[in-house]
Design a protein around this motif. Sequence first.
Motif, PDB file in Angstrom:
ATOM      1  N   VAL A   1      36.795 -21.994  44.750  1.00  0.00           N
ATOM      2  CA  VAL A   1      36.550 -23.584  44.601  1.00  0.00           C
ATOM      3  C   VAL A   1      37.682 -23.956  43.177  1.00  0.00           C
ATOM      4  N   SER A   2      37.182 -23.363  42.238  1.00  0.00           N
ATOM      5  CA  SER A   2      37.763 -23.461  41.131  1.00  0.00           C
ATOM      6  C   SER A   2      38.868 -23.127  40.592  1.00  0.00           C
ATOM      7  N   LEU A   3      39.596 -22.264  41.138  1.00  0.00           N
ATOM      8  CA  LEU A   3      40.984 -21.244  41.388  1.00  0.00           C
ATOM      9  C   LEU A   3      42.001 -22.586  42.346  1.00  0.00           C
ATOM     10  N   VAL A   4      41.316 -22.560  42.834  1.00  0.00           N
ATOM     11  CA  VAL A   4      42.618 -23.259  43.928  1.00  0.00           C
ATOM     12  C   VAL A   4      41.914 -25.100  43.825  1.00  0.00           C
ATOM     13  N   ALA A   5      41.257 -25.693  43.220  1.00  0.00           N
ATOM     14  CA  ALA A   5      41.408 -26.625  42.518  1.00  0.00           C
ATOM     15  C   ALA A   5      41.837 -26.904  41.636  1.00  0.00           C
ATOM     16  N   SER A   6      42.227 -26.079  40.287  1.00  0.00           N
ATOM     17  CA  SER A   6      42.736 -26.283  39.067  1.00  0.00           C
ATOM     18  C   SER A   6      44.410 -25.535  39.547  1.00  0.00           C
ATOM     19  N   SER A   7      44.469 -25.146  40.961  1.00  0.00           N
ATOM     20  CA  SER A   7      46.125 -24.583  41.382  1.00  0.00           C
ATOM     21  C   SER A   7      46.669 -26.266  42.396  1.00  0.00           C
ATOM     22  N   LEU A   8      45.558 -26.891  42.175  1.00  0.00           N
ATOM     23  CA  LEU A   8      46.047 -27.937  43.102  1.00  0.00           C
ATOM     24  C   LEU A   8      46.266 -29.203  42.523  1.00  0.00           C
ATOM     25  N   ALA A   9      45.364 -29.498  41.141  1.00  0.00           N
ATOM     26  CA  ALA A   9      46.090 -30.258  40.208  1.00  0.00           C
ATOM     27  C   ALA A   9      47.579 -30.689  40.042  1.00  0.00           C
ATOM     28  N   GLY A  10      47.796 -31.310  40.004  1.00  0.00           N
ATOM     29  CA  GLY A  10      49.473 -31.784  40.106  1.00  0.00           C
ATOM     30  C   GLY A  10      50.286 -31.233  40.695  1.00  0.00           C
ATOM     31  N   GLN A  11      49.842 -31.065  41.811  1.00  0.00           N
ATOM     32  CA  GLN A  11      50.745 -30.908  43.182  1.00  0.00           C
ATOM     33  C   GLN A  11      50.918 -31.950  43.737  1.00  0.00           C
ATOM     34  N   SER A  12      52.630 -31.533  44.356  1.00  0.00           N
ATOM     35  CA  SER A  12      52.471 -33.166  45.785  1.00  0.00           C
ATOM     36  C   SER A  12      51.614 -32.895  46.950  1.00  0.00           C
ATOM     37  N   ILE A  13      51.943 -34.074  47.570  1.00  0.00           N
ATOM     38  CA  ILE A  13      51.407 -34.661  48.625  1.00  0.00           C
ATOM     39  C   ILE A  13      51.424 -33.853  49.489  1.00  0.00           C
ATOM     40  N   GLU A  14      52.073 -33.270  49.735  1.00  0.00           N
ATOM     41  CA  GLU A  14      52.351 -31.944  51.146  1.00  0.00           C
ATOM     42  C   GLU A  14      51.268 -30.902  50.688  1.00  0.00           C
ATOM     43  N   THR A  15      51.699 -30.591  48.902  1.00  0.00           N
ATOM     44  CA  THR A  15      50.491 -29.379  48.939  1.00  0.00           C
ATOM     45  C   THR A  15      48.941 -29.939  49.375  1.00  0.00           C
ATOM     46  N   TRP A  16      48.393 -30.923  49.324  1.00  0.00           N
ATOM     47  CA  TRP A  16      47.171 -30.921  49.471  1.00  0.00           C
ATOM     48  C   TRP A  16      46.849 -31.384  50.879  1.00  0.00           C
ATOM     49  N   ILE A  17      48.020 -32.053  51.367  1.00  0.00           N
ATOM     50  CA  ILE A  17      47.870 -31.923  53.174  1.00  0.00           C
ATOM     51  C   ILE A  17      47.569 -30.326  53.531  1.00  0.00           C
ATOM     52  N   ALA A  18      48.253 -29.848  53.129  1.00  0.00           N
ATOM     53  CA  ALA A  18      48.770 -28.367  53.650  1.00  0.00           C
ATOM     54  C   ALA A  18      46.960 -28.183  53.602  1.00  0.00           C
ATOM     55  N   ALA A  19      46.723 -28.288  52.449  1.00  0.00           N
ATOM     56  CA  ALA A  19      45.213 -27.520  51.480  1.00  0.00           C
ATOM     57  C   ALA A  19      43.940 -28.220  52.687  1.00  0.00           C
ATOM     58  N   ALA A  20      44.848 -29.446  52.704  1.00  0.00           N
ATOM     59  CA  ALA A  20      43.408 -30.844  53.643  1.00  0.00           C
ATOM     60  C   ALA A  20      43.344 -29.779  55.205  1.00  0.00           C
TER      61      ALA A  20
END
Length: 98
Positions: free
Chosen positions: A48-67
């Motif tokens: 979870v910490s690795l995924v959260a740190s890799s999502l920081a500063g990413q685009s909205i597309e990345t966040w939606i795909a992660a969700a």
Amino acid sequence: MTFPFWMLIVVLAVAAFTVRVLGLFAGDAIKSSRLAWMLDDLPGLIVVSLVASSLAGQSIETWIAAAAALAVAYVTNHVILTMCIGVVAYGGLVWFGF
């Protein structure tokens, strides 16, 4: 090879072996301590910490795909399907220009 190279190889081999042996002893000491219950959740927390740190500063597309991947992981508990849905969701969002 000269003698200094062989000595370097021997020293590094002994150091690597020592680190592994000390890790075994430390692991046994932690497993028998009162803090052993924390080890059960540690692998998940690291992921979870690795995924959260890799999502920081990413685009909205990345966040939606992660969700979307998180939803699939929660429902199916299937790693490969989760990865596939995450990649397809991200590719679809980028392809259609969301």
